[in-house]
Design an enzyme around this catalytic site. Sequence first.
Site, mmCIF file in Angstrom:
data_model
loop_
_atom_site.group_PDB
_atom_site.id
_atom_site.type_symbol
_atom_site.label_atom_id
_atom_site.label_comp_id
_atom_site.label_asym_id
_atom_site.label_seq_id
_atom_site.Cartn_x
_atom_site.Cartn_y
_atom_site.Cartn_z
ATOM 1 N N LEU A 105 78.342 60.431 -19.185
ATOM 2 C CA LEU A 105 79.069 61.657 -18.919
ATOM 3 C C LEU A 105 79.891 62.015 -20.157
ATOM 4 O O LEU A 105 80.413 61.125 -20.837
ATOM 5 C CB LEU A 105 80.001 61.480 -17.713
ATOM 6 C CG LEU A 105 79.328 60.965 -16.434
ATOM 7 C CD1 LEU A 105 80.381 60.594 -15.399
ATOM 8 C CD2 LEU A 105 78.366 61.997 -15.879
ATOM 9 N N VAL A 111 78.678 53.289 -15.944
ATOM 10 C CA VAL A 111 79.138 54.639 -16.250
ATOM 11 C C VAL A 111 79.643 54.658 -17.683
ATOM 12 O O VAL A 111 80.513 53.860 -18.061
ATOM 13 C CB VAL A 111 80.257 55.088 -15.289
ATOM 14 C CG1 VAL A 111 80.696 56.518 -15.619
ATOM 15 C CG2 VAL A 111 79.792 55.004 -13.838
ATOM 16 N N GLU A 112 79.094 55.552 -18.476
ATOM 17 C CA GLU A 112 79.495 55.726 -19.867
ATOM 18 C C GLU A 112 80.177 57.083 -19.995
ATOM 19 O O GLU A 112 79.605 58.103 -19.617
ATOM 20 C CB GLU A 112 78.263 55.668 -20.777
ATOM 21 C CG GLU A 112 78.520 55.932 -22.241
ATOM 22 C CD GLU A 112 77.223 55.958 -23.057
ATOM 23 O OE1 GLU A 112 77.304 56.190 -24.284
ATOM 24 O OE2 GLU A 112 76.137 55.766 -22.468
ATOM 25 N N VAL A 113 81.416 57.103 -20.494
ATOM 26 C CA VAL A 113 82.137 58.353 -20.735
ATOM 27 C C VAL A 113 82.267 58.520 -22.244
ATOM 28 O O VAL A 113 82.818 57.652 -22.925
ATOM 29 C CB VAL A 113 83.516 58.357 -20.056
ATOM 30 C CG1 VAL A 113 84.283 59.608 -20.434
ATOM 31 C CG2 VAL A 113 83.353 58.282 -18.546
ATOM 32 N N SER A 121 81.978 56.124 -27.074
ATOM 33 C CA SER A 121 81.801 55.888 -25.642
ATOM 34 C C SER A 121 82.641 54.719 -25.143
ATOM 35 O O SER A 121 82.891 53.755 -25.876
ATOM 36 C CB SER A 121 80.334 55.597 -25.326
ATOM 37 O OG SER A 121 79.497 56.680 -25.678
#
Length: 339
Positions: free
Chosen positions: A281, A328-330, A317
């Site tokens: 994301l 989940v990768e932001v 990230s």
Amino acid sequence: MTTRPKDQPASPWPAAEELLRERGAGRMPHPGGTLLEHLLRVARTLADWGADPDVQAAGLCHAAYGTDGFDDSLLATGERARLAGLIGERAEALVHLYGGCDRSAVYPQLGRAQPPVFRDRFTGAEFTPADADLRAFAEITAANELDLVAHNPDLADRYGPALADLFARARPLLSAPAQDACTRLLGPYTADPEPGPALDAGPDAEPGFRVSRLDHLVLTVADLDRTTAFYQRVLSMEPVTFGDGRRALAFGASKINLHPAGRELLPHAARPTPGSADLCLVTDDPQDRVLAHLAACGVTPEEGPVPRTGALGPFTSTYFRDPDGNLVEVSTYPPRPPA
């Protein structure tokens, strides 16, 4: 009194314009000159599109209370009666509707079958506006954003694709002139309408198609409520219920549909399993803010911030896991250089 530029005709609401000048709109820098010049152009665009006088007046004053994308306010919401006395009650109500719109909650709903539920960022109240007000909101939004695109190439490059998608979904709410203007100004940011030949295609093969964007993805989850609460709290996604009680999480112009494990909806993946997904994301916020928010939410990062490469190039990230163990990768792209 600030002198009006020679190419700007007199406003039909001189008292309202003068109030905006008194509050500093003529001194605030804005793409295309000053904020006041922008407001006058928006009102003039709405007039050119054939909008009624209330919508034009609302366009002139649309940033009076600030907006979700423009923090500086010219008037306090406690001064609503004063503005209504200058432009009329309906026009002022449209200004308040526009300025109070929580875009992260409202924009993803535009273009869906159900009427959108507005969230007022001033009060937190939720409501469904009347159809005429919704159409006026869409028209003012288009006039405002297209003026920004026309006067700031950097903003156009950065937000053009998202705006093209937004107004494509909101097209039924827009007047024909507004639709034409969106197509003309945002056309370069939509998918190429003439894709090249398909790979390995013979000379007589039918042309293929090109995917323009991701609409939604599906997560199989062990507990719908637990997953919904996590993504709402940690990632500010908007819980959505649709169809026959189906659950989803909306963000930007996309969403995540949730399937309960063991009760997946058909058709589904060959092996739907909680914890098998890997999501990336993108946020515009810096990674230190991501880390601070995760800490406040009690979420421990698994890795990061670390350099990675996304669809548009290098970014940074941070990784963590959701309640089912999905990774989940932001990610944050570096700031674009000034135009």
